[in-house]
Design an enzyme around this catalytic site. Structure first.
Site, PDB file in Angstrom:
ATOM      1  N   ASP A 160      20.906  -6.712  18.372  1.00  0.00           N
ATOM      2  CA  ASP A 160      20.879  -7.386  19.664  1.00  0.00           C
ATOM      3  C   ASP A 160      19.448  -7.824  19.971  1.00  0.00           C
ATOM      4  O   ASP A 160      18.675  -8.120  19.050  1.00  0.00           O
ATOM      5  CB  ASP A 160      21.448  -6.430  20.738  1.00  0.00           C
ATOM      6  CG  ASP A 160      22.161  -7.165  21.859  1.00  0.00           C
ATOM      7  OD1 ASP A 160      21.498  -7.948  22.565  1.00  0.00           O
ATOM      8  OD2 ASP A 160      23.370  -6.952  22.053  1.00  0.00           O
ATOM      9  N   HIS A 219      19.728  -7.747  27.487  1.00  0.00           N
ATOM     10  CA  HIS A 219      21.038  -7.725  26.838  1.00  0.00           C
ATOM     11  C   HIS A 219      21.178  -6.553  25.863  1.00  0.00           C
ATOM     12  O   HIS A 219      22.174  -5.818  25.891  1.00  0.00           O
ATOM     13  CB  HIS A 219      21.202  -9.068  26.121  1.00  0.00           C
ATOM     14  CG  HIS A 219      22.582  -9.374  25.647  1.00  0.00           C
ATOM     15  ND1 HIS A 219      23.071  -8.911  24.446  1.00  0.00           N
ATOM     16  CD2 HIS A 219      23.585 -10.128  26.191  1.00  0.00           C
ATOM     17  CE1 HIS A 219      24.306  -9.365  24.274  1.00  0.00           C
ATOM     18  NE2 HIS A 219      24.641 -10.106  25.321  1.00  0.00           N
ATOM     19  N   SER A 548      30.294  -9.608  25.232  1.00  0.00           N
ATOM     20  CA  SER A 548      29.120  -8.830  24.821  1.00  0.00           C
ATOM     21  C   SER A 548      29.162  -7.424  25.391  1.00  0.00           C
ATOM     22  O   SER A 548      28.616  -6.498  24.802  1.00  0.00           O
ATOM     23  CB  SER A 548      27.837  -9.476  25.350  1.00  0.00           C
ATOM     24  OG  SER A 548      27.392 -10.480  24.492  1.00  0.00           O
TER      25      SER A 548
END
Ligand SMILES: *[C@@H]1O[C@H](CO)[C@@H](O)[C@H](O)[C@H]1NC(C)=O
Ligand SMILES: *[C@@H]1O[C@H](CO)[C@@H](O)[C@H](O)[C@H]1NC(C)=O
Ligand SMILES: *[C@@H]1O[C@H](CO)[C@@H](O)[C@H](O)[C@H]1NC(C)=O
Ligand SMILES: *[C@@H]1O[C@H](CO)[C@@H](O)[C@H](O)[C@H]1NC(C)=O
Ligand SMILES: *[C@@H]1O[C@H](CO)[C@@H](O)[C@H](O)[C@H]1NC(C)=O
Ligand SMILES: *[C@@H]1O[C@H](CO)[C@@H](O)[C@H](O)[C@H]1NC(C)=O
Ligand SMILES: *[C@@H]1O[C@H](CO)[C@@H](O)[C@H](O)[C@H]1NC(C)=O
Length: 762
Positions: A160, A219, A548
């Protein structure tokens, strides 16, 4: 007209996530343009080059030999040496090959060399952007989370945007040391060291060499803490969604591989990280990324993530991936390979409730993260920003409200094209007191709670339309905004999110996708510091939405299962998750979609994950890596293409190839002509009590006769395998061309083992 509508809604969706995702989706096309503008011969692009080993080598070529073999393919410099500076990554496990910066001409030259297999410019991938453990039935000192089974000893690799290592979610309180087989590295390069929770962290972004694997976005911090974050008391955003934040597998270890920055992910870097993660000894790979919204899917031998994932499962590593955020259009899935768990997104029962009370006393509930306590509860004049018929005004685009009197009013705006906090600023600058932001039609009933510092209610499409109609119906429209805080027990959860990508599977229609859905709407988890810039607070948690977010929930569940059953293969873990999934919502009706209609099988797959049932599934449908060979031959792939995927040579002419639906998959996707019968076999293994008689339950499917032989499987031992035959028959008089769905379920006293069935009537 229709084409325009579809295109605009695709953009609407991509912009409807967190503010940070806005930047990312905007930037991706720019990057693609620069990567594919190869009209000038001199432009170098990153190619992923597949080669075969020299014919005189055995299969155990040492890495040194491998590297010099790869280098021999590179173009030569003026001094006659191979230009090592072109090399981006040399792969060891995921593929036989490398990534290098090359021109189209140089690739042409390379094609002549013996051992060359293929070379393609790499794809650019996109990121598919806590209460959820509770919602999934995970409670401390109870059931699945009791004693040893909280993911202990399992390593989850997160590919990620990196990590914020000093976030409290990554403290190692109560964590045992990593297992001795762990070989990974910790490369923060500034004195920050890993701990027993965060056991490794490396940067794989080739364009940012030498940078530490720090998360400058949020994220990666969010997905890592969702999968396996430690317990953090009093986690909240602006005081909302307050509670203990914790990941799905609180005792699992985290290994971080930074492959994306705020803007893009390059597949050559993703492959390099998968390569390293497999060698390092991870058990589960979590990838919340895939192809972007406007890209079409590709066959598995061109899909480098699918190729990397195959090497992972050959090494016993479970791979969990996001399905993509391109719903609700059909055939929009990412990560469709049968050896990957493909995860769609659904809502949870937690709402950050804000209500619009209209002048006619009708109330509509929406969501809001920012809930100012001192906001007056009185009625304000209400105006629709699009009443002048101009789309930009309806969207509350910057400077679009100049000629509309919004001073002192609540303003109804449409979602899309601009980030929510941009719209909020537009309304605020024009003198508005608050905003009701209505969803685009595709997002429907999926209301996203977004972080911005202007009083805003996010409203569903149908409720927004109703408010529009009310405004039109009176000369003095009014609305109050009532902030109600965090409400648990929201109706109709879980429901499929409007943005969650849908099947059918493009690359392999005979495999049902998505496999499963899990929480992916308004998920609270750890974040790096960038929220501060939007909110001017120092919140270290953030509420965001996307597949996600659902992917790492399932990565964590896979870790729980791996800890409880160390000998289970990736396919066995996947089977356990799928056959035990819930098909009903909290109100015991079938799971709905964003239109509040019963969600179809290409939206929910097997259903909503149920960790407590998955850990004790009764039966499993297992698949060994080599079982995929007849399946790949059956897809009609060439021998060399299959070799690219499985990493060894295959001759389909010597393999009895099978149809896709004959793979021992825990679900069925069948294409059936009129007056035709298809028969498949499945093998199930008893992983429950030794003596378990199972009876089959067949859910009726319209226009299709389903029969199962035998209808009873009388297991007498643990790990005993039994085979059954299932036939699908369509009558000659059947008239429709449509998709019908159903399920078969093997039932014993303790277990229900359900396989969903999709039948495409051709
Ligand atoms: C927890 O440990 C006890 C005793 O060791 C064992 O009987 C029980 O099955 C375990 N529970 C789970 C969920 O693994
Ligand atoms: C290293 O960087 C991280 C992330 O910015 C920071 O939290 C940490 O304090 C730094 N450590 C040192 C020793 O500078
Ligand atoms: C407003 O109402 C009028 C008449 O009642 C109708 O013709 C018109 O379509 C409505 N406009 C909107 C935007 O709903
Ligand atoms: C946040 O703001 C600070 C200072 O205002 C700036 O240095 C930093 O780059 C900003 N961070 C992000 C992620 O925008
Ligand atoms: C945050 O603070 C800065 C500086 O005090 C100010 O200019 C900005 O408007 C604030 N942002 C928000 C969203 O309140
Ligand atoms: C299942 O097999 C066992 C052992 O052979 C037998 O005792 C039992 O009656 C069988 N059960 C059924 C329902 O046939
Ligand atoms: C259906 O199939 C059967 C057997 O294959 C055949 O005899 C029959 O003529 C077919 N009927 C139609 C309407 O095609």
């Amino acid at each position: 007209m229709a084409g325009l509508l579809i295109l605009s809604f695709v953009f609407l969706l991509s912009f409807s996530f967190s503010s940070a995702l806005f930047q990312e989706t905007k930037a991706i096309p720019i990057e693609i343009t620069s990567e594919s503008s190869t009209f000038k011969q001199k432009d170098l692009q990153t190619y992923i080059v597949h080669v075969s080993l020299p014919s005189d080598s055995d299969n155990s070529v040492q890495f040194h030999d491998l590297e010099s073999w790869y280098h021999s393919f590179l173009p030569k410099t003026s001094t006659g040496l191979n230009d090592a500076s072109r090399m981006v990554h040399s792969y060891r496990k995921v593929i036989t090959g490398f990534a290098a910066r090359l021109s189209a001409e140089e690739v042409k030259e390379m094609e002549k060399k013996e051992g060359f297999v293929s070379a393609r410019p790499q794809k650019i991938l996109a990121l598919h952007t806590t209460h959820s453990p509770d919602f999934l039935g995970l409670h401390l000192n109870h059931g699945v989370w009791l004693n040893s089974t909280r993911g202990k000893g399992v390593i989850i690799g997160i590919l990620d945007t990196g990590i914020k290592p000093d976030h409290p979610s990554f403290s190692d309180d109560g964590m045992p040391p990593p297992p001795p087989r762990w070989k990974g590295k910790c490369e923060f390069n500034n004195g920050t060291i890993c701990n027993n929770k965060l056991i490794g962290a490396r940067n794989f972004i080739s364009k940012e060499p030498g940078l530490p694997p720090l998360d400058d976005y949020g994220h990666g911090t969010h997905t890592a803490s969702t999968a396996a974050g430690n317990f953090v008391q009093d986690a909240n955003v602006f005081g909302n969604a307050n509670g203990i934040a914790v990941g799905m597998a609180p005792l699992a270890h985290l290994a971080i591989y930074r492959v994306c920055n705020k803007v893009i992910c390059q597949v050559s870097d993703v492959l390099a990280a998968m390569d390293a993660a497999i060698e390092d000894g991870v058990d589960v790979l979590s990838l919340s990324l895939g192809h972007g919204i406007l890209e079409s899917p590709e066959p598995f031998f061109e899909d480098n993530m699918a190729i990397g994932a195959f090497t992972a499962i050959q090494n016993g590593v479970f791979v969990s991936c996001s399905a993509g955020n391109s719903g609700p259009l059909s055939t929009t899935m990412s990560n469709e390979a049968p050896w990957i768990l493909t995860v769609g997104a659904s809502t949870t029962d937690r709402s950050l409730r804000a209500t619009a009370l209209l002048g006619n006393n009708v109330e509509f509930d929406g969501e809001a993260v920012f809930q100012p306590e001192d906001f007056p509860t009185t009625l304000f004049p209400l105006v629709y920003a699009g009443m002048n018929g101009i789309l930009f005004s309806a969207l509350c685009a910057p400077r679009s409200l100049k000629h509309i009197d919004v001073r002192g009013k609540v303003v109804l705006c449409k979602d899309g094209f601009f980030d929510t906090h941009v719209k909020g600023k537009t309304v605020k600058d024009a003198g508005g007191v608050g905003m009701i932001l209505m969803n685009s039609q595709p997002l429907g009933d999926t209301t996203l709670a977004e972080v911005h510092a202007f009083p805003t209610i996010r409203m569903s499409f149908t409720d927004g339309e109703a408010i529009k109609a009310y405004i039109n119906s009176t000369s003095t429209p009014k609305a109050a905004i009532l902030f109600k805080g965090t409400v648990i027990g929201a109706k109709k959860a879980p429901a499929v999110a409007g943005f969650s990508s849908r099947g059918p599977n493009y690359a392999s229609p005979g495999i049902l996708k998505p496999d499963i859905i899990g929480p992916g709407v308004n998920i609270l988890a750890a974040w790096s510091s960038s929220v501060e810039n939007i909110t001017n607070t120092t919140s270290t948690f953030h509420v965001v939405s996307g597949t996600s977010m659902s992917c790492p929930h399932l990565s964590g569940v896979a870790a729980l299962l791996k800890a409880a059953h160390p000998d289970w293969s990736p396919a066995a873990i996947k089977s356990a998750i799928m056959t035990s999934a819930n098909v009903l919502n909290l109100y015991d009706s079938l799971i709905l979609d964003e239109r509040k209609l019963t969600a179809d099988i290409f939206a929910v797959g097997a259903g909503h994950v149920s960790p407590s049932r998955a850990i004790d599934p009764g039966l499993i449908y297992d698949i060994k890596p080599d079982d995929y060979i007849p399946y790949l031959c059956g897809l009609g792939y060439k021998d060399k293409n299959i070799a690219t995927i499985i990493g060894k040579t295959v001759k389909c002419s010597t393999v009895s190839s099978i149809s896709e639906a004959q793979l021992n998959y825990p679900s069925f996707s069948i294409q059936l002509l009129k007056n035709a019968t298809q028969i498949y076999t499945r093998t199930v293994k008893n992983v429950g009590e030794s003596s378990s008689p199972y009876y089959v339950e067949i859910g009726s499917i319209s226009e299709v006769d389903v029969s199962v032989q035998p209808s009873m499987l009388n297991f007498t031992e643990v790990n005993q395998e039994m085979t059954y035959q299932i036939s699908f028959t369509r009558s000659a008089t059947s008239i429709h061309n449509s998709i019908v769905q159903g399920a078969i379920t093997w039932v014993c006293k303790e277990h229900r083992v359900r396989s969903p069935i999709a039948v495409i009537l051709e």
